[in-house]
Design an enzyme around this catalytic site. Structure first.
Site, PDB file in Angstrom:
ATOM      1  N   SER A  27       0.957  -1.225   0.030  1.00  8.47           N
ATOM      2  CA  SER A  27       0.161  -0.139  -0.145  1.00  8.47           C
ATOM      3  C   SER A  27       0.756   0.855   0.320  1.00  8.47           C
ATOM      4  O   SER A  27       1.553   1.399   0.222  1.00  8.47           O
ATOM      5  CB  SER A  27      -0.953  -0.256   1.314  1.00  8.47           C
ATOM      6  OG  SER A  27      -1.666   1.253   1.301  1.00  8.47           O
ATOM      7  N   TYR A  78      -1.397  -0.844  10.111  1.00  5.35           N
ATOM      8  CA  TYR A  78      -1.787  -1.278   8.399  1.00  5.35           C
ATOM      9  C   TYR A  78      -0.221  -1.047   7.983  1.00  5.35           C
ATOM     10  O   TYR A  78       0.145  -1.675   6.987  1.00  5.35           O
ATOM     11  CB  TYR A  78      -3.202  -0.721   8.376  1.00  5.35           C
ATOM     12  CG  TYR A  78      -3.407  -0.870   6.560  1.00  5.35           C
ATOM     13  CD1 TYR A  78      -3.681  -1.893   6.312  1.00  5.35           C
ATOM     14  CD2 TYR A  78      -3.346   0.221   6.128  1.00  5.35           C
ATOM     15  CE1 TYR A  78      -4.338  -1.810   4.201  1.00  5.35           C
ATOM     16  CE2 TYR A  78      -3.453   0.032   4.699  1.00  5.35           C
ATOM     17  CZ  TYR A  78      -3.537  -0.960   4.037  1.00  5.35           C
ATOM     18  OH  TYR A  78      -4.201  -1.408   2.444  1.00  5.35           O
ATOM     19  N   ALA A  79       0.025   0.402   7.850  1.00  8.27           N
ATOM     20  CA  ALA A  79       1.060   0.736   7.634  1.00  8.27           C
ATOM     21  C   ALA A  79       2.796  -0.664   7.741  1.00  8.27           C
ATOM     22  O   ALA A  79       3.201  -0.217   7.282  1.00  8.27           O
ATOM     23  CB  ALA A  79       1.753   1.749   7.630  1.00  8.27           C
ATOM     24  N   ALA A  80       2.612  -1.194   9.586  1.00  9.63           N
ATOM     25  CA  ALA A  80       3.895  -1.514   9.736  1.00  9.63           C
ATOM     26  C   ALA A  80       3.213  -2.735   8.551  1.00  9.63           C
ATOM     27  O   ALA A  80       4.502  -3.285   8.194  1.00  9.63           O
ATOM     28  CB  ALA A  80       3.692  -2.208  11.107  1.00  9.63           C
ATOM     29  N   LYS A  89       2.580  -3.196   6.259  1.00  8.94           N
ATOM     30  CA  LYS A  89       2.300  -3.195   4.809  1.00  8.94           C
ATOM     31  C   LYS A  89       4.077  -2.603   4.522  1.00  8.94           C
ATOM     32  O   LYS A  89       4.521  -2.750   3.013  1.00  8.94           O
ATOM     33  CB  LYS A  89       1.528  -1.808   3.922  1.00  8.94           C
ATOM     34  CG  LYS A  89      -0.082  -2.445   3.717  1.00  8.94           C
ATOM     35  CD  LYS A  89      -0.413  -3.496   3.485  1.00  8.94           C
ATOM     36  CE  LYS A  89      -1.598  -4.061   2.775  1.00  8.94           C
ATOM     37  NZ  LYS A  89      -2.499  -5.185   2.533  1.00  8.94           N
TER      38      LYS A  89
HETATM   39  N1  LIG Z   1      -8.192   0.096  -1.839  1.00  9.85           N
HETATM   40  C1  LIG Z   1      -7.406   0.799  -1.203  1.00  9.85           C
HETATM   41  O1  LIG Z   1      -7.146   1.763  -2.012  1.00  9.85           O
HETATM   42  C2  LIG Z   1      -6.425   0.124  -0.674  1.00  9.85           C
HETATM   43  C3  LIG Z   1      -5.132   1.340  -1.435  1.00  9.85           C
HETATM   44  C4  LIG Z   1      -3.576   0.191  -0.898  1.00  9.85           C
HETATM   45  C5  LIG Z   1      -3.923  -1.406  -1.157  1.00  9.85           C
HETATM   46  N2  LIG Z   1      -4.656  -1.669  -1.032  1.00  9.85           N
HETATM   47  C6  LIG Z   1      -4.529  -2.901  -0.805  1.00  9.85           C
HETATM   48  O2  LIG Z   1      -5.827  -3.897  -1.735  1.00  9.85           O
HETATM   49  C7  LIG Z   1      -5.855  -5.543  -1.137  1.00  9.85           C
HETATM   50  C8  LIG Z   1      -7.303  -5.427  -1.639  1.00  9.85           C
HETATM   51  O3  LIG Z   1      -9.002  -4.491  -0.688  1.00  9.85           O
HETATM   52  P1  LIG Z   1      -9.172  -3.888  -1.738  1.00  9.85           P
HETATM   53  O4  LIG Z   1      -9.150  -2.544  -1.243  1.00  9.85           O
HETATM   54  O5  LIG Z   1     -10.285  -4.918  -2.527  1.00  9.85           O
HETATM   55  O6  LIG Z   1      -9.914  -4.449  -0.491  1.00  9.85           O
HETATM   56  P2  LIG Z   1     -11.524  -5.217  -0.460  1.00  9.85           P
HETATM   57  O7  LIG Z   1     -12.032  -5.143   1.018  1.00  9.85           O
HETATM   58  O8  LIG Z   1     -12.765  -4.702  -1.510  1.00  9.85           O
HETATM   59  O9  LIG Z   1     -11.317  -7.053  -0.194  1.00  9.85           O
HETATM   60  C9  LIG Z   1     -10.108  -7.082   0.307  1.00  9.85           C
HETATM   61  C10 LIG Z   1     -11.150  -8.972   0.388  1.00  9.85           C
HETATM   62  O10 LIG Z   1      -9.427 -10.256   1.165  1.00  9.85           O
HETATM   63  C11 LIG Z   1     -10.555 -10.814   1.764  1.00  9.85           C
HETATM   64  N3  LIG Z   1     -10.434 -11.366   2.537  1.00  9.85           N
HETATM   65  C12 LIG Z   1     -10.261 -10.787   3.860  1.00  9.85           C
HETATM   66  N4  LIG Z   1      -9.626 -11.370   4.918  1.00  9.85           N
HETATM   67  C13 LIG Z   1      -9.244 -12.041   4.605  1.00  9.85           C
HETATM   68  C14 LIG Z   1      -8.126 -13.287   4.496  1.00  9.85           C
HETATM   69  N5  LIG Z   1      -8.192 -13.538   6.367  1.00  9.85           N
HETATM   70  N6  LIG Z   1      -8.425 -14.552   4.623  1.00  9.85           N
HETATM   71  C15 LIG Z   1      -9.096 -14.904   3.022  1.00  9.85           C
HETATM   72  N7  LIG Z   1      -9.939 -13.791   2.730  1.00  9.85           N
HETATM   73  C16 LIG Z   1      -9.262 -12.731   2.769  1.00  9.85           C
HETATM   74  C17 LIG Z   1     -12.603 -10.312   2.257  1.00  9.85           C
HETATM   75  O11 LIG Z   1     -13.666 -11.096   2.282  1.00  9.85           O
HETATM   76  C18 LIG Z   1     -12.376  -9.363   0.497  1.00  9.85           C
HETATM   77  O12 LIG Z   1     -12.476 -10.820  -0.332  1.00  9.85           O
HETATM   78  C19 LIG Z   1      -5.775  -5.351   0.164  1.00  9.85           C
HETATM   79  O13 LIG Z   1      -4.194  -5.845   0.126  1.00  9.85           O
HETATM   80  C20 LIG Z   1      -5.551  -4.314   0.226  1.00  9.85           C
HETATM   81  O14 LIG Z   1      -4.632  -3.223   1.380  1.00  9.85           O
HETATM   82  C21 LIG Z   1      -6.102  -1.091  -1.433  1.00  9.85           C
END
Ligand SMILES: NC(=O)c1ccc[n+]([C@@H]2O[C@H](COP(=O)([O-])OP(=O)(O)OC[C@H]3O[C@@H](n4cnc5c(N)ncnc54)[C@H](O)[C@@H]3O)[C@@H](O)[C@H]2O)c1
Length: 261
Positions: A141, A162-164, A166
């Site tokens: 992230s 979260y930051a730690a 990532k």
């Molecule tokens: N959306 C953003 O702006 C953003 C920015 C930076 C990083 N990210 C990263 O991108 C990734 C996806 O994020 P997103 O925005 O699509 O989130 P989201 O919440 O839409 O999707 C996350 C998915 O992960 C699944 N999940 C969560 N915990 C789980 C577990 N313990 N085991 C199995 N599946 C699990 C959830 O069921 C969901 O389908 C994450 O790692 C998030 O930290 C997102």
């Protein structure tokens, strides 16, 4: 098609960014394993991919449960014969002020966002190493490198756990790349900025989401919010054979965030 005949496991692909990755990989010829702990979401995603003419199966497990991850990985290999690509995308956030954050909140974020990557990579690596081929992509992230202000601009609480997690994913990518590189397995990382997904909304009210997006538009060089297609493009590069001599890298797909540059 850039992923013809490849078997790709995408964790967290029942929603958001993972789903966008799965759809693009399918369009590039891959067979997708929708790996998530949301059984209903898996079923819906697999059905939709198949209805659109793609090939997908589902695998329900919690990435933070080591035994479940290893069992699931074994089952995937039994079913598909191999894993060519693993995208460690599943993640959660718990935005809390540091001073009052509970150890439960800290632990769950670290368990899913960091240990989950470790477990999934550890389970898949032996199969990739044995075949002398593999592509791993970890999702970090923008918060893994830039301490963005929280408690303002539609971003509630704080992001220490979260930051730690990532930030650690970026370093885990480098160390893992060293260990499996000699077996022709590449490990790279993508650090997204702000993208509109269900995660953006679970931690914010609709007004905070809007405030956050407005703030972010003004604090990136490109002056706008990116699309999921723009985020998936470099993930596809890392997953493809074009990435045969690139490993240990992190690409920041964030429109040029001021808190990074
Ligand atoms: N959306 C953003 O702006 C953003 C920015 C930076 C990083 N990210 C990263 O991108 C990734 C996806 O994020 P997103 O925005 O699509 O989130 P989201 O919440 O839409 O999707 C996350 C998915 O992960 C699944 N999940 C969560 N915990 C789980 C577990 N313990 N085991 C199995 N599946 C699990 C959830 O069921 C969901 O389908 C994450 O790692 C998030 O930290 C997102």
């Amino acid at each position: 098609m850039r992923l013809n005949d490849k078997v790709a496991v995408v964790t967290g692909s029942a929603s958001g960014i993972g789903r966008a990755i799965a759809d693009r990989f399918v369009a590039e010829g891959a067979t997708i394993v929708v790996a998530d702990f949301n059984a209903e979401g898996i079923e819906r995603t697999v059905e939709e991919i198949r209805a659109a003419g793609g090939t997908a199966t589902g695998q329900c497990f919690d990435v933070s449960d080591r035994e479940a991850v290893h069992d699931a990985t074994r089952q995937i290999v039994e079913r598909h014969g191999r894993i060519d690509i693993l995208v460690n995308n599943a993640g959660i956030s718990r935005y809390r002020p540091f001073a009052t954050m509970s150890s439960e909140d800290w632990d769950i974020v670290l368990a899913v966002d960091l240990k989950g990557v470790f477990f999934c990579a550890q389970a898949a690596a032996p199969y990739m190493v044995e075949r002398g081929y593999g592509r791993m992509i970890n999702i970090s992230s923008a918060l893994g490198t830039g301490a963005t202000p929280h408690g303002t601009a539609g971003s509630p609480g704080g992001s220490s756990a979260y930051a730690a997690a990532k930030a650690a994913v970026i370093m885990l990518t480098k160390t893992l790349a060293r260990e499996v590189g000699p077996a022709n397995v590449t490990v790279n990382c993508v650090a997204p900025g702000t993208f509109l997904t269900p995660m953006s909304a679970t931690t914010r009210t609709p007004e905070q989401v809007q405030e956050h997006l407005d703030h972010r538009k003004k604090t990136v060089v490109l002056n706008r919010i990116g699309s999921l297609d723009e985020l998936v493009a470099p993930i596809l590069f890392f997953a493809s054979d074009d990435c045969s001599y690139v490993t240990g890298h992190t690409i920041h797909v964030d429109g040029g965030r001021f808190d990074r540059m």
